[in-house]
Design an enzyme around this catalytic site. Structure first.
Site, PDB file in Angstrom:
ATOM      1  N   ALA A 180       0.832  -1.204   0.000  1.00  0.00           N
ATOM      2  CA  ALA A 180       0.000   0.000   0.000  1.00  0.00           C
ATOM      3  C   ALA A 180       0.863   1.249   0.000  1.00  0.00           C
ATOM      4  O   ALA A 180       0.632   2.200  -0.765  1.00  0.00           O
ATOM      5  CB  ALA A 180      -0.931  -0.015   1.215  1.00  0.00           C
ATOM      6  N   TYR A 181       1.867   1.267   0.856  1.00  0.00           N
ATOM      7  CA  TYR A 181       2.789   2.409   0.945  1.00  0.00           C
ATOM      8  C   TYR A 181       3.515   2.598  -0.384  1.00  0.00           C
ATOM      9  O   TYR A 181       3.580   3.714  -0.918  1.00  0.00           O
ATOM     10  CB  TYR A 181       3.776   2.151   2.078  1.00  0.00           C
ATOM     11  CG  TYR A 181       4.843   3.201   2.252  1.00  0.00           C
ATOM     12  CD1 TYR A 181       4.559   4.417   2.866  1.00  0.00           C
ATOM     13  CD2 TYR A 181       6.151   2.970   1.833  1.00  0.00           C
ATOM     14  CE1 TYR A 181       5.551   5.378   3.043  1.00  0.00           C
ATOM     15  CE2 TYR A 181       7.151   3.916   2.003  1.00  0.00           C
ATOM     16  CZ  TYR A 181       6.841   5.118   2.614  1.00  0.00           C
ATOM     17  OH  TYR A 181       7.824   6.070   2.793  1.00  0.00           O
ATOM     18  N   ALA A 182       4.056   1.506  -0.937  1.00  0.00           N
ATOM     19  CA  ALA A 182       4.782   1.596  -2.206  1.00  0.00           C
ATOM     20  C   ALA A 182       3.873   2.070  -3.336  1.00  0.00           C
ATOM     21  O   ALA A 182       4.296   2.853  -4.194  1.00  0.00           O
ATOM     22  CB  ALA A 182       5.399   0.244  -2.551  1.00  0.00           C
TER      23      ALA A 182
END
Length: 282
Positions: free
Chosen positions: A153-155
């Site tokens: 999700a962060y990436a």
């Protein structure tokens, strides 16, 4: 005196950049979510540092913050917007709750764009303002180019911000506004401690990825506690804001050869195998 807005300035990179730029003679409007965080930031700073309550996911706070800065500028232009606010929650994409996935985009992508759109007139789109056009500096990550397991999700959001930065730079040239990405590697910031707190007794401990996630957490926490100081990233931010000919992207990464240069050039299938071995994914 040049004026800059920095989002997510309560801790980490944002706080380090706010203190650094204020000490260098910039007037800094530092976005924080709590009054206490703003007071603490002022106590640890020199120069002109003005905390403003700013949650980038709340349109009323974005509008109020930008209005405050606009009034302080008078008829001058804003020299810089540093989009730093961000969150990171570890978890396997296959079972990560959709609300957690969406939360990353609300802060890291939609909040960033909302703040950028609100500031474009101050940065140079409003012809009634005086001064040189300003610059947008977006804090991305190594994760904006390299996707690791358990940070999908962060990436995803950081990949999006990399793309948005390039598009903004190519669109806003008509106003003379530049857009620059800074993609740090491991930085000494509380973001990973917060992520650990979410996962220590979280929903993934008993999942099929439980043991691998524990290994991954330790690697991320170790990197976060021994990584670059926020003040080092602040130096790159200052360069991006003030250099005559800034790069389009900066990559301040510890052990850059092994953590950036080689991984970004390896075939994806080979990089897969490295991740699998490192984190016990079979």
């Amino acid at each position: 005196m040049k004026t800059v807005i920095i989002t997510g300035a309560s801790t980490g990179i944002g706080a380090g950049a706010a203190r650094h730029l204020a000490a260098k003679g910039w007037r800094v409007f530092a976005g924080v979510r709590k009054h206490a965080d703003g007071e603490m930031l002022k106590l640890k700073s020199s120069g002109v540092l003005c905390p403003i309550i700013l949650d980038v996911t709340k349109p009323d706070q974005v509008a109020a913050a930008v209005e405050t800065v606009s009034e302080a500028l008078g008829g001058e232009r804003l020299a810089g917007l540093v989009n730093n606010a961000g969150i990171a929650k570890m978890g396997p994409l296959a079972i990560q709750p959709m609300e957690d996935f969406r939360a990353h985009f609300e802060v890291n992508v939609f909040g960033l764009l909302a703040m950028t759109q609100a500031c474009v007139p101050l940065l140079g789109a409003d012809p009634a303002r005086n001064g040189l056009p300003g610059r947008i500096v977006n804090i991305t990550s190594v994760g904006g180019r390299l996707s690791s397991p358990f940070l999908g999700a962060y990436a995803a959001t950081k990949h999006a911000v990399e793309a948005m930065t390039d598009s903004l730079r190519r669109e806003l040239v008509i106003y003379g506004i530049d857009a620059i990405a800074i993609g740090p590697g491991s930085v000494k910031t509380p973001i990973w401690d917060k992520a650990e707190a979410d996962n220590t007794e979280g929903p993934y401990a008993s999942s099929d990825w439980g043991e691998s996630l524990k290994q991954f957490e330790q690697v991320m926490l170790s990197g976060g506690r021994s990584g670059l100081a926020p003040e080092e990233i602040a130096g790159y931010i200052e360069t991006a804001l003030a250099a005559d000919k800034p790069k389009a992207r900066y990559a301040p990464v510890p052990d850059k050869l092994t953590n950036w240069t080689i991984p970004t050039r390896l075939p994806k299938r080979l990089l897969d195998k490295i991740f699998w071995k490192r984190f016990g994914l079979k």
